[in-house]
Design a protein around this motif. Structure first.
Motif, PDB file in Angstrom:
ATOM      1  N   GLY A 224       0.341 -52.680 -26.467  1.00 53.67           N
ATOM      2  CA  GLY A 224       1.176 -53.498 -27.332  1.00 53.67           C
ATOM      3  C   GLY A 224       2.610 -52.992 -27.420  1.00 53.67           C
ATOM      4  O   GLY A 224       3.439 -53.573 -28.097  1.00 53.67           O
ATOM      5  N   LEU A 225       2.914 -51.872 -26.749  1.00 53.31           N
ATOM      6  CA  LEU A 225       4.259 -51.288 -26.748  1.00 53.31           C
ATOM      7  C   LEU A 225       4.899 -51.477 -25.375  1.00 53.31           C
ATOM      8  O   LEU A 225       4.206 -51.702 -24.375  1.00 53.31           O
ATOM      9  N   THR A 226       6.202 -51.341 -25.329  1.00 49.29           N
ATOM     10  CA  THR A 226       6.900 -51.350 -24.053  1.00 49.29           C
ATOM     11  C   THR A 226       6.434 -50.124 -23.266  1.00 49.29           C
ATOM     12  O   THR A 226       6.361 -49.016 -23.803  1.00 49.29           O
ATOM     13  N   VAL A 227       6.134 -50.333 -21.991  1.00 51.54           N
ATOM     14  CA  VAL A 227       5.675 -49.232 -21.134  1.00 51.54           C
ATOM     15  C   VAL A 227       6.652 -49.091 -19.972  1.00 51.54           C
ATOM     16  O   VAL A 227       6.996 -50.074 -19.314  1.00 51.54           O
ATOM     17  N   PHE A 228       7.097 -47.854 -19.747  1.00 52.21           N
ATOM     18  CA  PHE A 228       8.004 -47.530 -18.652  1.00 52.21           C
ATOM     19  C   PHE A 228       7.306 -46.613 -17.666  1.00 52.21           C
ATOM     20  O   PHE A 228       6.416 -45.841 -18.043  1.00 52.21           O
ATOM     21  N   ASP A 229       7.763 -46.668 -16.423  1.00 50.52           N
ATOM     22  CA  ASP A 229       7.374 -45.638 -15.474  1.00 50.52           C
ATOM     23  C   ASP A 229       8.041 -44.350 -15.964  1.00 50.52           C
ATOM     24  O   ASP A 229       9.221 -44.358 -16.342  1.00 50.52           O
ATOM     25  N   LEU A 230       7.329 -43.257 -15.958  1.00 47.90           N
ATOM     26  CA  LEU A 230       7.839 -41.981 -16.471  1.00 47.90           C
ATOM     27  C   LEU A 230       9.138 -41.564 -15.785  1.00 47.90           C
ATOM     28  O   LEU A 230       9.968 -40.877 -16.377  1.00 47.90           O
ATOM     29  N   ASP A 231       9.340 -41.993 -14.541  1.00 46.46           N
ATOM     30  CA  ASP A 231      10.539 -41.605 -13.791  1.00 46.46           C
ATOM     31  C   ASP A 231      11.667 -42.632 -13.855  1.00 46.46           C
ATOM     32  O   ASP A 231      12.697 -42.446 -13.220  1.00 46.46           O
ATOM     33  N   ASP A 232      11.498 -43.713 -14.613  1.00 45.88           N
ATOM     34  CA  ASP A 232      12.537 -44.740 -14.698  1.00 45.88           C
ATOM     35  C   ASP A 232      13.542 -44.379 -15.783  1.00 45.88           C
ATOM     36  O   ASP A 232      13.630 -45.015 -16.844  1.00 45.88           O
ATOM     37  N   THR A 233      14.307 -43.349 -15.505  1.00 51.77           N
ATOM     38  CA  THR A 233      15.238 -42.778 -16.485  1.00 51.77           C
ATOM     39  C   THR A 233      16.265 -43.793 -16.970  1.00 51.77           C
ATOM     40  O   THR A 233      16.559 -43.849 -18.167  1.00 51.77           O
ATOM     41  N   GLN A 234      16.829 -44.586 -16.077  1.00 52.82           N
ATOM     42  CA  GLN A 234      17.865 -45.536 -16.481  1.00 52.82           C
ATOM     43  C   GLN A 234      17.325 -46.566 -17.462  1.00 52.82           C
ATOM     44  O   GLN A 234      17.969 -46.859 -18.471  1.00 52.82           O
ATOM     45  N   ALA A 235      16.141 -47.107 -17.183  1.00 54.04           N
ATOM     46  CA  ALA A 235      15.564 -48.106 -18.097  1.00 54.04           C
ATOM     47  C   ALA A 235      15.227 -47.480 -19.449  1.00 54.04           C
ATOM     48  O   ALA A 235      15.424 -48.110 -20.497  1.00 54.04           O
ATOM     49  N   ILE A 236      14.742 -46.240 -19.447  1.00 56.48           N
ATOM     50  CA  ILE A 236      14.423 -45.565 -20.707  1.00 56.48           C
ATOM     51  C   ILE A 236      15.708 -45.287 -21.486  1.00 56.48           C
ATOM     52  O   ILE A 236      15.760 -45.482 -22.705  1.00 56.48           O
ATOM     53  N   ALA A 237      16.767 -44.876 -20.784  1.00 55.45           N
ATOM     54  CA  ALA A 237      18.056 -44.647 -21.449  1.00 55.45           C
ATOM     55  C   ALA A 237      18.595 -45.951 -22.043  1.00 55.45           C
ATOM     56  O   ALA A 237      19.115 -45.957 -23.163  1.00 55.45           O
ATOM     57  N   ASP A 238      18.476 -47.062 -21.305  1.00 57.60           N
ATOM     58  CA  ASP A 238      18.894 -48.365 -21.834  1.00 57.60           C
ATOM     59  C   ASP A 238      18.120 -48.680 -23.120  1.00 57.60           C
ATOM     60  O   ASP A 238      18.700 -49.157 -24.106  1.00 57.60           O
ATOM     61  N   PHE A 239      16.823 -48.413 -23.100  1.00 54.43           N
ATOM     62  CA  PHE A 239      15.967 -48.667 -24.251  1.00 54.43           C
ATOM     63  C   PHE A 239      16.407 -47.818 -25.446  1.00 54.43           C
ATOM     64  O   PHE A 239      16.513 -48.318 -26.575  1.00 54.43           O
ATOM     65  N   ILE A 240      16.702 -46.549 -25.215  1.00 51.04           N
ATOM     66  CA  ILE A 240      17.149 -45.655 -26.294  1.00 51.04           C
ATOM     67  C   ILE A 240      18.464 -46.162 -26.882  1.00 51.04           C
ATOM     68  O   ILE A 240      18.648 -46.166 -28.101  1.00 51.04           O
ATOM     69  N   GLU A 241      19.377 -46.613 -26.022  1.00 54.16           N
ATOM     70  CA  GLU A 241      20.631 -47.188 -26.522  1.00 54.16           C
ATOM     71  C   GLU A 241      20.351 -48.363 -27.463  1.00 54.16           C
ATOM     72  O   GLU A 241      20.947 -48.457 -28.542  1.00 54.16           O
ATOM     73  N   ARG A 242      19.451 -49.249 -27.056  1.00 50.21           N
ATOM     74  CA  ARG A 242      19.140 -50.431 -27.876  1.00 50.21           C
ATOM     75  C   ARG A 242      18.451 -50.041 -29.185  1.00 50.21           C
ATOM     76  O   ARG A 242      18.822 -50.517 -30.255  1.00 50.21           O
ATOM     77  N   ILE A 243      17.437 -49.184 -29.096  1.00 49.62           N
ATOM     78  CA  ILE A 243      16.642 -48.816 -30.273  1.00 49.62           C
ATOM     79  C   ILE A 243      17.494 -48.076 -31.321  1.00 49.62           C
ATOM     80  O   ILE A 243      17.358 -48.303 -32.511  1.00 49.62           O
ATOM     81  N   THR A 244      18.334 -47.172 -30.853  1.00 48.11           N
ATOM     82  CA  THR A 244      19.112 -46.347 -31.795  1.00 48.11           C
ATOM     83  C   THR A 244      20.428 -46.998 -32.202  1.00 48.11           C
ATOM     84  O   THR A 244      21.048 -46.562 -33.173  1.00 48.11           O
ATOM     85  N   GLY A 245      20.878 -47.993 -31.435  1.00 45.97           N
ATOM     86  CA  GLY A 245      22.178 -48.597 -31.725  1.00 45.97           C
ATOM     87  C   GLY A 245      23.331 -47.717 -31.264  1.00 45.97           C
ATOM     88  O   GLY A 245      24.427 -47.799 -31.819  1.00 45.97           O
ATOM     89  N   LEU A 246      23.090 -46.894 -30.258  1.00 46.91           N
ATOM     90  CA  LEU A 246      24.160 -46.038 -29.737  1.00 46.91           C
ATOM     91  C   LEU A 246      25.339 -46.889 -29.298  1.00 46.91           C
ATOM     92  O   LEU A 246      25.162 -47.928 -28.677  1.00 46.91           O
ATOM     93  N   ALA A 247      26.513 -46.443 -29.597  1.00 46.68           N
ATOM     94  CA  ALA A 247      27.733 -47.111 -29.167  1.00 46.68           C
ATOM     95  C   ALA A 247      28.670 -46.053 -28.587  1.00 46.68           C
ATOM     96  O   ALA A 247      28.893 -45.025 -29.212  1.00 46.68           O
TER      97      ALA A 247
END
Length: 178
Positions: A151-174
């Protein structure tokens, strides 16, 4: 002064069992996010005794002599080692309060803290029991194998760029201007 400057850093965690890929993911994320222009600090929780000092070094000798804190300073970096000497481990908020200003604090470990986090999973992990079903703060999973029924978003453990994009969205990084 912008309102976000008073808000403090964004916090995001990486949780998982031993050998689940937490450190590798953390290192890749720090590289990716700093290349994107963010100032990133990290906090790693260890469940065992550790030492970052070499036996015989001057700073080691200071600690062994009983110093409460030892600070090593050079033109390149500084480090402060704080000996607990039987005092309780500092709380998570106490550790965060000691950090210099930054955009993001990436937490490795502290799997029970109420912060948004991604669960790292590897087939080689010592324990493969999923953390997400009992931790409402896990917002995604990064795995080296297929994960179903989460039920959660699942990433490939090595997909660093997609995980970083996700962290930007979740945290509201600007990104900071300039």
């Amino acid at each position: 002064m912008r309102p976000s400057e008073n808000a403090g850093p964004k916090i995001f965690g990486i949780a998982g069992w031993k050998n689940s890929g937490k450190t590798g993911l953390a290192v890749r994320l720090v590289t990716e996010l700093t290349q994107r222009g963010y100032r990133v600090s990290t906090v790693k929780h260890a469940h065992h005794d550790f030492d970052i000092d070499k036996v015989g070094a001057d700073s080691f000798r200071h600690r062994e002599a009983g110093a409460h804190e030892v600070t090593i300073v050079s033109g390149t970096r500084y480090a402060i080692m704080h000996e607990l000497r039987g005092a309780p481990e500092p709380s998570f908020p106490d550790i965060l309060a000691r950090l210099a200003p930054c955009d993001l604090v990436l937490i490795e470990g502290y799997k029970r803290e109420p912060i948004p986090k991604i669960e790292a999973r590897r087939l080689e992990a010592q324990n493969r029991e999923p953390l997400a079903p009992t931790d409402p703060y896990i917002v995604a999973i990064a795995a080296d194998h297929p994960v179903e029924d989460s039920g959660l978003t699942v990433f490939d453990l090595d997909d660093t760029q997609a995980i970083a994009d996700f962290i930007e969205r979740i945290t509201g990084l600007a990104k900071r201007p300039g």
